[in-house]
Design an enzyme around this catalytic site. Sequence first.
Site, PDB file in Angstrom:
ATOM      1  N   ASP A  97      75.954 -63.185  70.737  1.00 20.23           N
ATOM      2  CA  ASP A  97      77.228 -62.483  70.555  1.00 20.23           C
ATOM      3  C   ASP A  97      77.665 -62.674  69.100  1.00 20.23           C
ATOM      4  OD1 ASP A  97      79.848 -61.584  70.497  1.00 20.23           O
ATOM      5  OD2 ASP A  97      80.424 -62.557  72.382  1.00 20.23           O
ATOM      6  N   HIS A  98      77.635 -61.586  68.320  1.00 18.28           N
ATOM      7  CA  HIS A  98      77.916 -61.693  66.884  1.00 18.28           C
ATOM      8  C   HIS A  98      79.400 -61.933  66.593  1.00 18.28           C
ATOM      9  CE1 HIS A  98      76.860 -61.696  62.805  1.00 18.28           C
ATOM     10  NE2 HIS A  98      75.954 -60.725  62.804  1.00 18.28           N
ATOM     11  N   ARG A  99      80.235 -61.876  67.593  1.00 18.48           N
ATOM     12  CA  ARG A  99      81.652 -62.174  67.365  1.00 18.48           C
ATOM     13  C   ARG A  99      81.875 -63.664  67.126  1.00 18.48           C
ATOM     14  NH1 ARG A  99      84.126 -59.654  72.734  1.00 18.48           N
ATOM     15  NH2 ARG A  99      82.363 -60.902  73.519  1.00 18.48           N
TER      16      ARG A  99
END
Length: 473
Positions: free
Chosen positions: A445-447
Site C-alpha cells: 500500500d503506497h499510502r
Amino acid sequence: MAHLLNTSFVPTSTTLRPRHQSTLTPSLATTRKGPIQSKIREIFMPALSSTMTEGKIVSWIKAEGDKLSKGESVVVVESDKADMDVETFYDGYLAAIMVEEGGVAAVGSAIAFLAETEDEISQAKSKAATSSSSSPSTVSDSPPPSPPIEVAAADSAPSSAVALAKTSTVVAAASAHPAAEGGKRVVASPYAKKLAKELKVELSGLVGSGPMGRIVAKDVDAAAAAGGASSASNASATPPAKTPAAPGVELGSIAPFTTIQAAVSRNMVESLAVPTFRVGYTISTDALDALYKKVKSKGVTMTALLAKATALALAKNPVVNSSCRDGKSFTYNSSINIAVAVAIDGGLITPVLQDADKVDLYSLSRKWKELVDKARAKQLQPHEYSTGTFTLSNLGMFGVDRFDAILPPGTGAIMAVGASQPTVVATKDGRIGMKSQMQVNVTADHRVIYGADLAGFLQTLAKIVEDPKDLTL
C-alpha cells in the site's frame, strides 16, 4: 463452540408489543409488563463474521415440531468463511421453518419460529405464514446443476453464551448426485451423520433427497426402517455395477458463486481502490534448504521457515507491518501476525500465525499444520483468519518461479514467493557458480509504505534467509 441463535420475543396477547431484536436472556422476558399469554420467538439469521451480510441454510438439524433445549444445535449456516452449527438460547419447540435448506436470508431476518409450548406451535405457524406473505426475508438459492457440497458432521462441543461458532466440514465433491464417492466421501447433514451412527446405517449406500443430493435425516430414517429387508435381499443379490463418477466440472454450465467465493470477490474488488506498487528481490536459498533438510524430520515445514524469517524481518522494519484502514491514518501494528494464503475447495482463505516473531519454529510448524487442517475443513474461528498484519502467498511448490499477489484489504503488504531453483551465478571473485535462488515480489500500500521501506525489508529478509541461524533460536 456453536454459535447461539438470535431470537426475538413476540408476545401474543391482546396487547401486541414491538419486537426486541437483540439477543434475550431467559430472565429478560420476565421484566416485560402487560398480559402475556404465550411466548413465541422469531429465530434470526445470526451474523457469524464481521463481513457477513447474508447466510445460507446448509441444513436444519432439527425438524418442525421437535423439542429444543437451551444450547442445542438447531441449524447449520454457511457464512462467508465457514459452516457453523448454531444453537438456541431457549427451551421450546421448533414451530415453523421459514427458510428451507439451500435458502438464503439476510443477517437479522427471521428464519424460523420458536414456541415455548407444544400448544403454541399452530399459532407460531400462522405467524410464520403471515410474515412470509407480507415481507419475505429470504432469497431463493436454486443454482443450476453443479458439483454438490459435501458436509460432514461437527463433533459435539459444550454450549456457551459466548457467540462463537463451531464449524462442520465442507468439501467440494466430484459426483453429481450420489451421496458417496468411491465409498470415501459422504454428502450428509450433520444431524443425518449423527443419526446414522446411532441407527448404525451405512451412509455410503444412500442417495440423498436433500439439496444437491445431500443425505438428510429422513433418508437415514427410511434406510433404518428398511434395513432388515434390504439386508436379506442384498445377501443374495448381485452387486450392481458402479456408475462412473461424473467429472467435477460440467462444461457449458453456469455455476453461481459459493458464499466463500462471493466474499473473495468482494475483497478483490475492494483492493482495487488501494494504490499499490510492487518490488521484487532475488534471494539465495542454499543455507535455508540445508536447514530445512535438518529440521524437516522434526515436523518443521518450509511455510513455517518462511513465516518465521518474514516475521523477524518485519520486526526490524515495522513500517512494512503497518496498515491503513480509513485512508486518513495508518497503524503500527503491535503484533506481527503472518497470514498465509491457502487454497481450499471452492475458495481461498488466509490462516494466521499470530506473533510469529516470538513463537519458536517448532511450535509455529505445529500451529500451521493445525490451521491448515481446520481451514480445509472450514473450521477456522474468526480470529484465526482475520487478524493478519502481513500476508504470504507461496506458489513455489507448483514450480512457479515468480508472480504478483493482490493486496488483501486492511493490510499493508503481501509477499509472493516463487520456487527455489538452481541458477548459474557469478561469484564476487568473478567465477561462475551454482546457487539455489528464489524470487519474491512484494505488493504494498503506497499510502503508508514506500519503495525504500520495502527495499530495507527485503534486504533484511535476504540476510536472514541466507544465514538462517536465528530461525531456530
